[in-house]
Design an enzyme around this catalytic site. Structure first.
Site, PDB file in Angstrom:
ATOM      1  N   ASP A  51       0.819  -1.212   0.000  1.00 47.74           N
ATOM      2  CA  ASP A  51       0.000   0.000   0.000  1.00 47.74           C
ATOM      3  C   ASP A  51       0.859   1.273   0.000  1.00 47.74           C
ATOM      4  O   ASP A  51       0.629   2.174   0.814  1.00 47.74           O
ATOM      5  CB  ASP A  51      -0.939   0.020   1.226  1.00 47.74           C
ATOM      6  CG  ASP A  51      -1.701  -1.281   1.401  1.00 47.74           C
ATOM      7  OD1 ASP A  51      -2.090  -1.877   0.389  1.00 47.74           O
ATOM      8  OD2 ASP A  51      -1.893  -1.699   2.565  1.00 47.74           O
ATOM      9  N   GLU A  83     -10.974   0.727  -3.813  1.00 46.34           N
ATOM     10  CA  GLU A  83     -10.291   1.147  -2.583  1.00 46.34           C
ATOM     11  C   GLU A  83      -8.984   1.854  -2.916  1.00 46.34           C
ATOM     12  O   GLU A  83      -8.667   2.065  -4.090  1.00 46.34           O
ATOM     13  CB  GLU A  83     -10.012  -0.071  -1.703  1.00 46.34           C
ATOM     14  CG  GLU A  83      -9.088  -1.071  -2.382  1.00 46.34           C
ATOM     15  CD  GLU A  83      -8.928  -2.366  -1.614  1.00 46.34           C
ATOM     16  OE1 GLU A  83      -9.643  -2.589  -0.630  1.00 46.34           O
ATOM     17  OE2 GLU A  83      -8.078  -3.171  -2.005  1.00 46.34           O
TER      18      GLU A  83
HETATM   19  C1  6LW Z   1      -5.700  -1.972   2.503  1.00 43.55           C
HETATM   20  C2  6LW Z   1      -6.684  -2.123   1.421  1.00 43.55           C
HETATM   21  C3  6LW Z   1      -6.748  -3.563   1.237  1.00 43.55           C
HETATM   22  O1  6LW Z   1      -6.177  -1.056   3.399  1.00 43.55           O
HETATM   23  O2  6LW Z   1      -5.821  -4.177   1.981  1.00 43.55           O
HETATM   24  O3  6LW Z   1      -8.167  -5.293   0.604  1.00 43.55           O
HETATM   25  C4  6LW Z   1      -5.696  -3.352   3.058  1.00 43.55           C
HETATM   26  N1  6LW Z   1      -7.687  -4.118   0.643  1.00 43.55           N
HETATM   27  O4  6LW Z   1      -6.379  -1.386   0.321  1.00 43.55           O
HETATM   28  C5  6LW Z   1      -4.524  -3.701   3.878  1.00 43.55           C
HETATM   29  O5  6LW Z   1      -3.299  -3.450   3.246  1.00 43.55           O
END
Ligand code: 6LW
Length: 524
Positions: free
Chosen positions: A15, A187
């Protein structure tokens, strides 16, 4: 001009988020249950990265005791505005009534100190912050859709932030559900303004095999956002599981002083089957703009093995890239503990540490006497020399850690009669199996313990007498990555000491821990 080999940060650095100040780039990544949390890296050329500190590095800033594995600190965003660095992030998994959720912290020096968190009045994950050129500031993030029209639908929201009170104000706008009809987990959103237009970059598909990056554009920050007809603009999901890099997504954009554009993003490198023990790593991709849209890795369309950076000097060996090898001294920023500071149980001692044995075990979501570093190479030898005057029931040694439920230990153990032995144990989905033991008792003096990984074979060796280490057991690495165990993290290699719940005043000396890569990257 220099060529940098991807990934730019090998090992569990997921991330990534990046910003530029003058000719300096600053990058942060997720750290989940590890402490200190949110490493901050600095680079002047996107090629050589040095860690300068951590955003969460002192007790009292955040409490993540009790948080299970792969909870804690999720995807952070870093930005710089008017002399101040801002990081927004989420603390995931805290019980109702405890501080948790989305928060903002600031610093004038990215090495710290960072402020205490200010909690934000919006739920969900993956917050980001955008400073518009009219002085207004916009928070955004993602969460499960309030009124989903398909399963797994999320919604990206944006809302104004008062930068003085650090409180969200005004109405919230839902601006995105993903580029593809039926997309799950839109996301990791980030907003930018380029040539007068607003751009939303967001991941979708889930942070595993189907991960993808899409982009949308609007005339106003609150939308409506229209997706690029080329979406997803970067993914490897159509290339199959045999790819060297999979799960590509969660990108952040940055412009260099020379006007060139770049993205950092996460991906995984499977080896020995579809297993990626190094976790989700940070990669670099060149970006150009065509017809008002960003093109990722133009002409290639996937993460290049090597990236040419015109303004970069020759790569310098740096700890961040894991390209330094040998003893990892106590001062190194690579060391992490679990959920709380190592100062609670560890004292630097020459090239190593004195560890106060703790009743807490590696199976509990608290702070055991554990210190570890990321496994950043497929083939690596981690070697510790341990002096462990243990009381009955205690153990100390090396651990290959995925989480509380899944780890492998190579430890000196003391039986109820006080006899010390070297024992290898595999805890898999909470079930413990002894996988090897040396027949002779361990001596009072130093014992050398080695974890030697070759692909998915994790050989555990020990030398109780100072001689050449002999094989105690071989553990199967394919049981230790997140495809096997769930969660989001890569493997850590570390030292630990526990009395298994008994009161104790035992101290264990770890004379040093060395980390020697045998291959710089997984072979292709
Ligand atoms: C992060 C998100 C994700 O917040 O993984 O499934 C999480 N999505 O983008 C943890 O890294």
């Amino acid at each position: 001009m220099a060529r940098v080999r991807n990934p730019i940060l090998p090992g569990c650095y997921p991330d990534p988020s990046v910003c530029r100040v003058g000719d300096s780039f600053y990058l942060v990544t997720s750290t989940f249950e590890y402490f200190p949390g949110l490493p901050v890296f600095h680079s002047t050329d996107l090629v050589s990265w040095q860690q300068v500190g951590h955003v969460i590095d002192r007790p009292g800033q955040l409490d993540y005791q009790g948080l299970r594995y792969s909870h804690g600190l999720f995807a952070p965003t870093i930005r710089h505005h008017d002399g101040v660095f801002w990081v927004v992030c989420t603390l995931v998994g805290t019980p109702d009534g405890e501080p948790g959720g989305n928060f903002v912290v600031t610093a004038t020096d990215p090495a710290g100190p960072w402020s205490d968190p200010v909690w934000l009045d919006e739920d969900g994950i993956d917050p980001s912050i955008f400073f518009d050129d009219d002085g207004r500031v916009w928070l955004h993030g993602t969460r499960p859709a309030r009124e989903p029209t398909w399963p797994g639908q999320t919604e990206v929201w944006v809302r104004e932030l008062d930068p003085v009170s650090r409180k969200l104000t005004g109405t919230e706008h839902v601006i995105w559900h993903g580029a593809v009809l039926g997309a799950v987990w839109a996301e990791g959103p980030h907003l930018y303004k380029v040539d007068g237009a607003y751009y939303l970059l967001a991941a979708e598909g889930g942070t595993e095999f189907h991960h993808a990056t899409s982009v949308a554009r609007a005339e106003s920050v609150t939308g409506p956002y229209v997706g690029n007809r080329s979406n997803p603009v970067l993914t490897h999901r159509h290339l199959g599981r045999g790819m060297e890099i999979v799960g590509v997504g969660h990108a952040d954009l940055v412009q260099a002083v020379d006007g060139s554009w770049w993205a950092v993003l996460l991906g995984m490198r499977p080896y020995g089957g579809y297993h990626y023990n190094l976790g989700r790593e940070t990669f670099l991709v060149p970006v150009v703009w065509e017809d008002g849209w960003p093109v990722f890795a133009p002409g290639v369309g996937r993460i290049p093995d090597e990236v040419e950076v015109p303004f970069a000097g020759e790569p310098r060996p740096g700890e961040a890239q894991g390209s330094t090898s040998g003893v990892v001294p106590p001062g190194s920023l690579r060391w992490t503990s679990l959920r709380g500071p190592a100062t609670e149980f560890a004292t630097p001692d020459g090239q190593g540490w004195t560890l106060a044995v703790r009743p807490a075990t590696l199976t509990e979501p608290i702070t055991p006497a554990f210190l570890g570093i990321r496994q950043q190479h497929q083939d690596v030898d981690a070697r510790a020399v341990v002096v462990a005057p243990l009381a009955p029931g205690e153990e100390a040694g090396l651990v290959v850690r995925q989480n509380e439920r899944d780890h492998v230990t190579l430890a000196i153990t003391a039986g109820d009669d006080g006899t010390r032995r070297v024992r290898a144990m595999h805890r898999r989905a909470d079930v413990e199996t002894v996988i090897g033991e040396l027949p002779t008792p361990a001596p009072d003096g130093p014992v050398t313990l080695v974890v030697s990984t070759r692909g998915q074979e994790y050989a555990l060796l020990a030398a109780p007498d100072g001689g050449e280490p002999g094989l105690v057991a071989v553990a199967d690495g394919t049981t230790l990555d997140s495809t096997a165990t769930g969660g989001f993290t890569g493997v850590w290699l570390g030292v630990y000491a526990t009395s298994n719940g008994r009161p104790t005043s035992t101290r264990v000396r770890v004379e040093h821990l060395s980390y020697e890569p045998r291959a710089l990257s997984p072979p292709r």
